[in-house]
Design a protein around this motif. Structure first.
Motif, mmCIF file in Angstrom:
data_model
loop_
_atom_site.group_PDB
_atom_site.id
_atom_site.type_symbol
_atom_site.label_atom_id
_atom_site.label_comp_id
_atom_site.label_asym_id
_atom_site.label_seq_id
_atom_site.Cartn_x
_atom_site.Cartn_y
_atom_site.Cartn_z
ATOM 1 N N PRO A 122 20.348 -20.397 22.855
ATOM 2 C CA PRO A 122 19.141 -20.528 23.681
ATOM 3 C C PRO A 122 18.080 -21.369 22.991
ATOM 4 O O PRO A 122 17.967 -21.402 21.766
ATOM 5 C CB PRO A 122 18.676 -19.071 23.858
ATOM 6 N N VAL A 124 14.690 -22.276 21.495
ATOM 7 C CA VAL A 124 13.611 -21.511 20.880
ATOM 8 C C VAL A 124 12.285 -22.170 21.263
ATOM 9 O O VAL A 124 12.024 -23.328 20.920
ATOM 10 C CB VAL A 124 13.775 -21.456 19.349
ATOM 11 N N LEU A 125 11.455 -21.445 21.986
ATOM 12 C CA LEU A 125 10.189 -21.984 22.447
ATOM 13 C C LEU A 125 9.120 -21.823 21.381
ATOM 14 O O LEU A 125 9.245 -21.053 20.429
ATOM 15 C CB LEU A 125 9.753 -21.266 23.731
ATOM 16 N N ASP A 126 8.059 -22.567 21.552
ATOM 17 C CA ASP A 126 6.924 -22.485 20.642
ATOM 18 C C ASP A 126 6.240 -21.135 20.800
ATOM 19 O O ASP A 126 5.952 -20.689 21.919
ATOM 20 C CB ASP A 126 5.934 -23.621 20.946
ATOM 21 N N GLU A 127 5.987 -20.458 19.687
ATOM 22 C CA GLU A 127 5.375 -19.138 19.748
ATOM 23 C C GLU A 127 3.958 -19.191 20.311
ATOM 24 O O GLU A 127 3.444 -18.204 20.810
ATOM 25 C CB GLU A 127 5.368 -18.502 18.354
ATOM 26 N N GLN A 131 4.528 -19.586 27.857
ATOM 27 C CA GLN A 131 5.792 -19.181 28.445
ATOM 28 C C GLN A 131 6.500 -18.175 27.541
ATOM 29 O O GLN A 131 6.507 -18.307 26.320
ATOM 30 C CB GLN A 131 6.691 -20.398 28.668
ATOM 31 N N ASP A 133 9.465 -16.362 25.693
ATOM 32 C CA ASP A 133 10.789 -16.709 25.162
ATOM 33 C C ASP A 133 11.715 -15.525 25.393
ATOM 34 O O ASP A 133 11.763 -14.588 24.595
ATOM 35 C CB ASP A 133 10.665 -17.042 23.671
ATOM 36 N N TRP A 134 12.479 -15.562 26.500
ATOM 37 C CA TRP A 134 13.332 -14.436 26.850
ATOM 38 C C TRP A 134 14.520 -14.304 25.919
ATOM 39 O O TRP A 134 15.236 -13.300 25.972
ATOM 40 C CB TRP A 134 13.816 -14.576 28.280
ATOM 41 N N ALA A 135 14.769 -15.284 25.053
ATOM 42 C CA ALA A 135 15.851 -15.163 24.079
ATOM 43 C C ALA A 135 15.514 -14.163 22.985
ATOM 44 O O ALA A 135 16.402 -13.664 22.301
ATOM 45 C CB ALA A 135 16.165 -16.527 23.459
ATOM 46 N N ARG A 136 14.204 -13.843 22.829
ATOM 47 C CA ARG A 136 13.801 -12.907 21.778
ATOM 48 C C ARG A 136 12.832 -11.842 22.257
ATOM 49 O O ARG A 136 12.739 -10.769 21.671
ATOM 50 C CB ARG A 136 13.156 -13.676 20.618
ATOM 51 N N SER A 137 12.091 -12.132 23.323
ATOM 52 C CA SER A 137 10.998 -11.257 23.742
ATOM 53 C C SER A 137 11.489 -10.068 24.547
ATOM 54 O O SER A 137 12.541 -10.114 25.192
ATOM 55 C CB SER A 137 9.989 -12.063 24.564
ATOM 56 N N ARG A 196 20.576 -14.447 25.665
ATOM 57 C CA ARG A 196 19.881 -14.052 24.428
ATOM 58 C C ARG A 196 20.717 -14.335 23.182
ATOM 59 O O ARG A 196 20.423 -13.825 22.103
ATOM 60 C CB ARG A 196 19.529 -12.562 24.483
#
Length: 319
Positions: A122, A124-127, A131, A133-137, A196
């Motif tokens: 997935p 990795v979006l900017d923290e 938006q 980050d459904w891969a970690r949130s 994820r």
């Protein structure tokens, strides 16, 4: 002494002839011109020295051995020079999976192998981005209950006509029915599956973790899996893995919860399923399978009726 030198783009040939000796030096990688000139001069010098020794009374065998030694030395030095030149001119970036590499005259081809993984991690979006980050949130997990209308659609009893039976007796709800229930509860486009993790491909199965997101909130996380029988079936197995993860995520919403209740399963099997003998029309192998009472046997099987005792018919069945 006569010397002949031929040079091409990827090879060179040197032929040296004396009255009593004959030497050939062949190279497939050309060193630098200055280095080659020095090697050729050294070989010619050694040949002249050996020729002078021959005129002084040295035997022909010593002259021939000296020429062979010179030729081998020439080949060794040219090979070292070619190796050094290739090492300095080779690119520093890694080769792609489809690069073709020449190794010792044999061609080695690197190709993509799906069984080693699909490389689809997935993004990795900017923290700092807004938006999620459904891969970690786990944003919105158990923050509040869904509306009454959505809860009624999710918890509604499933119709008995929607339940299917596998040949081994396992009851299940087709994955398209789960999607219809979610569309009815939240509306098309208001829910989705977010990966994820990376797709893991083993020797016989595909697995990946997914998160079910509804109305901008995380609902559940589950890992799907699907078997495959050949590398060509991996793309289809990846889609089946996603559907399997959706079914497992829907358990947390109470969708089709009856299918996880042992009492409901036993009652459904007694009232709506049956076990029959079938025969394969090509191999004539016979076995028992489960099916719905209102369903019929499908090709390549057909209903098999065992012969009754005393009928005199021989039973050559293949089990």
């Amino acid at each position: 002494m006569a010397s002949l030198f031929l040079q091409r783009a990827r090879w060179s040939l040197q032929i040296t002839r004396t009255p009593k000796s004959f030497a050939i030096c062949f190279s497939t990688a050309l060193p630098r011109r200055s280095r080659q000139s020095a090697i050729t001069s050294q070989a010619n010098s050694n040949l002249r020295s050996s020729q002078g020794n021959r005129h002084q009374g040295s035997p022909h065998r010593d002259d021939l051995q000296s020429t062979i030694r010179v030729t081998r030395a020439c080949q060794t030095q040219q090979a070292r020079a070619a190796t050094t030149s290739a090492a300095t001119s080779s690119p520093t970036h890694p080769a792609s999976p489809t690069d073709r590499i020449q190794l010792s005259g044999e061609e080695a081809v690197r190709t993509d192998d799906l069984t080693s993984g699909l490389g689809d991690k997935p993004i990795v979006l900017d923290e700092q981005a807004r938006q999620v980050d459904w891969a970690r949130s786990f944003h919105g997990l158990s923050s509040e209950a869904f509306s009454k209308e959505s809860a009624e659609a999710l918890l509604a009893p499933i119709g008995l006509d929607d339940i299917e039976v596998k040949p081994d007796g396992i009851v299940y709800l087709p994955e398209i029915k789960y999607r219809r229930i979610l569309n009815k509860a939240f509306g098309p486009g208001a829910w989705g599956l977010a990966p994820r993790g990376e797709t893991i491909v083993t020797a016989k199965a595909v697995t990946r973790e997914y998160a079910l997101v509804a109305l901008g909130r995380l609902v559940s996380v589950a890992r799907g899996e699907q078997d495959y029988f050949s590398p060509e079936g991996i793309p289809t197995a990846v889609e089946g893995c996603k559907s399997n993860a959706l079914m497992r995520c829907c358990k947390d919403l109470g969708v089709a919860s009856e299918l996880w209740d042992p009492r409901f399963i036993r009652k459904f099997i007694v009232e709506h399923a049956k076990e029959v003998w079938v025969e394969h029309q090509q191999t004539q192998k016979r076995r028992r399978i489960w099916m719905r009472k209102d369903d019929h046997v499908k090709y390549p099987f057909k209903i098999y009726t065992p012969p009754t005792q005393g009928s005199g018919r021989s039973n050559n069945a293949k089990y």
